[in-house]
Motif scaffolding. Structure first.
Motif, PDB file in Angstrom:
ATOM      1  N   HIS A  61      -3.028   1.404  -9.226  1.00 52.36           N
ATOM      2  CA  HIS A  61      -3.883   1.509  -7.875  1.00 52.36           C
ATOM      3  C   HIS A  61      -3.982   0.504  -7.127  1.00 52.36           C
ATOM      4  O   HIS A  61      -3.973  -0.714  -7.490  1.00 52.36           O
ATOM      5  N   GLY A  99      -5.796   0.354  -4.496  1.00 50.86           N
ATOM      6  CA  GLY A  99      -7.415   0.274  -3.956  1.00 50.86           C
ATOM      7  C   GLY A  99      -7.203   0.826  -2.392  1.00 50.86           C
ATOM      8  O   GLY A  99      -8.451   0.954  -1.792  1.00 50.86           O
ATOM      9  N   TYR A 100      -6.201   1.642  -2.025  1.00 49.73           N
ATOM     10  CA  TYR A 100      -6.425   2.225  -0.687  1.00 49.73           C
ATOM     11  C   TYR A 100      -6.025   3.677  -0.856  1.00 49.73           C
ATOM     12  O   TYR A 100      -4.814   3.777  -1.202  1.00 49.73           O
ATOM     13  N   VAL A 101      -6.674   4.547  -0.076  1.00 54.75           N
ATOM     14  CA  VAL A 101      -6.119   5.929   0.254  1.00 54.75           C
ATOM     15  C   VAL A 101      -5.317   6.098   1.299  1.00 54.75           C
ATOM     16  O   VAL A 101      -3.993   6.662   1.233  1.00 54.75           O
ATOM     17  N   ASN A 118       0.887  -1.201  -0.067  1.00 52.62           N
ATOM     18  CA  ASN A 118      -0.117   0.013   0.153  1.00 52.62           C
ATOM     19  C   ASN A 118       0.969   1.312   0.000  1.00 52.62           C
ATOM     20  O   ASN A 118       1.403   1.627   0.911  1.00 52.62           O
ATOM     21  N   ASP A 125      -0.170   6.037  -4.420  1.00 55.67           N
ATOM     22  CA  ASP A 125      -0.114   5.623  -5.768  1.00 55.67           C
ATOM     23  C   ASP A 125      -1.307   6.778  -6.213  1.00 55.67           C
ATOM     24  O   ASP A 125      -1.496   7.661  -5.632  1.00 55.67           O
ATOM     25  N   GLN A 126      -1.845   6.234  -7.262  1.00 53.94           N
ATOM     26  CA  GLN A 126      -3.023   7.149  -7.864  1.00 53.94           C
ATOM     27  C   GLN A 126      -4.291   7.372  -7.024  1.00 53.94           C
ATOM     28  O   GLN A 126      -4.923   8.177  -7.221  1.00 53.94           O
ATOM     29  N   ASP A 127      -4.320   6.498  -6.258  1.00 50.67           N
ATOM     30  CA  ASP A 127      -5.643   6.541  -5.159  1.00 50.67           C
ATOM     31  C   ASP A 127      -5.201   7.537  -4.234  1.00 50.67           C
ATOM     32  O   ASP A 127      -6.143   7.827  -3.307  1.00 50.67           O
ATOM     33  N   SER A 128      -4.159   7.871  -4.114  1.00 49.40           N
ATOM     34  CA  SER A 128      -3.714   8.810  -3.016  1.00 49.40           C
ATOM     35  C   SER A 128      -3.760  10.366  -3.465  1.00 49.40           C
ATOM     36  O   SER A 128      -3.341  11.096  -2.733  1.00 49.40           O
ATOM     37  N   ASN A 129      -4.196  10.618  -4.644  1.00 50.38           N
ATOM     38  CA  ASN A 129      -4.016  11.981  -5.285  1.00 50.38           C
ATOM     39  C   ASN A 129      -4.775  12.848  -4.365  1.00 50.38           C
ATOM     40  O   ASN A 129      -4.097  14.198  -4.502  1.00 50.38           O
ATOM     41  N   TRP A 137       1.830   4.461   2.875  1.00 52.56           N
ATOM     42  CA  TRP A 137       0.873   5.031   2.182  1.00 52.56           C
ATOM     43  C   TRP A 137       1.009   6.546   1.760  1.00 52.56           C
ATOM     44  O   TRP A 137       0.199   7.034   0.563  1.00 52.56           O
TER      45      TRP A 137
END
Length: 360
Positions: free
Chosen positions: A258, A260-262, A240, A243-247, A328
């Motif tokens: 991705h 899957g986790y922010v 984790n 990544d792009q989920d953390s934008n 993360w």
């Protein structure tokens, strides 16, 4: 050489990790993982350790299996439900090569290190649920709770803040965050207190890993900058990371893809490394036992380095404690084998936790 592995049962499925290890050097000669579907219940046997003591119960494959778990490499589970993986003694090159464009000066020079004794390392980061058992049974109050310190997320303000009422290791403000996630908002001293209590409770030695032990276990026999198949492009398969989920929350450079986790993810969600350890990539930074010194590698001993020794009048960098892993929240290249981090031993963060060593 020895063949060792772990089997994780989830309903009728089993995740099997196998590694062939050279006992003289500690290098992994071969490693593989596979998922078995619709498996039957595996028998449990009790073995005898080489020192004559009874080994813990272990799940082993039936007689038609292609591997066995050697008695001296038995993985164990403690009274809090924490699983530990046997890490063999061995040698490796610690740090980063001079041609790594992401390497910092404190990661060099690349130097030989010998881990002279095997040890057990937590298969996962310590979870909020495990830390909660420690607090409930010991009455411990964290440094953050005593001093009103915290670092967390405000859903209302859509940003991070420090020392916010209601934010602590119990609740950093984001969702999801439950007993399966790594505990955060704890200091180095809180992590040491957890180890001390667990040692006294169980009568076995628990402690934080040294930087050398952590990097050795992360590399798992690899000499690569990113010690897993696929390099940085595969980061989201192994951990984790930012990544792009953390934008919407992280300003650092983010990995492609991705996961899957922010924020934090349940421990053990992603692929293990070659030695069966989970979340050695991402989720949270992990405290080590060492003091941090950016120049330590220039004088580090070869055998079992434990970090610098500072007198009360020479706090070279804080005083600060070393941390390993990536998180993360951090740069994706923090997942490099030789990457180092540090923070004051009284500091806490929503992207920092820990895993522990169980001494044989």
């Amino acid at each position: 050489a020895i063949v060792t592995g772990t089997i994780q049962i989830n309903g009728k499925d089993a995740n099997v990790n196998v590694r062939l290890i050279d006992v003289e050097t500690g290098k992994v000669l071969y490693a593989t993982s596979l998922m078995a579907r619709e498996v039957s219940t595996l028998p449990v046997r009790r073995t005898q350790r080489r020192d004559g003591a009874a080994a813990p119960d272990q799940t082993t494959p039936s007689t038609n299996s292609s591997f066995v778990i050697p008695e001296r490499a038995t993985d164990v589970t403690n009274t809090l439900g924490m699983s530990f993986v046997w890490i063999p003694a061995g040698e490796f090159l610690m740090g980063s090569p001079a041609d790594d464009p992401r390497a910092s000066a404190d990661e060099m020079p690349l130097h030989p290190v010998r881990i002279s004794r095997p040890f057990f390392l937590g298969q996962h980061e310590v979870t909020r649920g495990q830390f909660a058992q420690f607090v409930a049974r010991s009455g411990y109050q964290t440094e953050g709770e005593r001093n009103g310190l915290s670092w967390g997320w405000s859903e209302e303000k859509q940003n991070f803040g420090v020392n916010t009422p209601g934010i602590s290791w119990r609740d950093p403000g984001w969702r999801p965050y439950d007993d399966t996630h790594p505990v955060v908002n704890v200091t180095w001293s809180d992590a040491v207190a957890f180890c001390r209590w667990l040692s006294e409770t169980e009568g076995h030695g628990y402690r934080l890993p040294t930087e050398a032990e952590w990097e050795y276990a992360y590399r798992a026999g690899s000499e690569d900058v990113y010690p897993f198949e696929g390099g940085p492009a595969a980061l989201v398969k192994y951990g984790n990371v930012a990544d792009q989920d953390s934008n919407n929350v992280s300003e650092q450079d983010r990995a492609p893809g991705h996961d899957g986790y922010v924020f934090t993810a349940p421990v053990g969600t992603f692929r293990p490394n070659a030695w069966g350890l989970y979340d050695m990539v991402g989720n949270v930074w992990e405290y080590c036992s060492d003091w941090y010194d950016p120049d330590y590698y220039r004088r580090s001993p070869t055998d079992d380095p434990k970090g610098p020794v500072f007198g009360p009048d020479q706090p070279r960098f804080g005083p600060s404690r070393a941390q390993r892993n990536s998180s993360w929240y951090g740069h994706y290249w923090d997942a490099r084998s030789g990457n180092r981090n540090w923070d004051a031993h009284t500091a806490l963060h929503g992207a920092t936790g820990f895993r522990v060593v169980l001494e044989p």
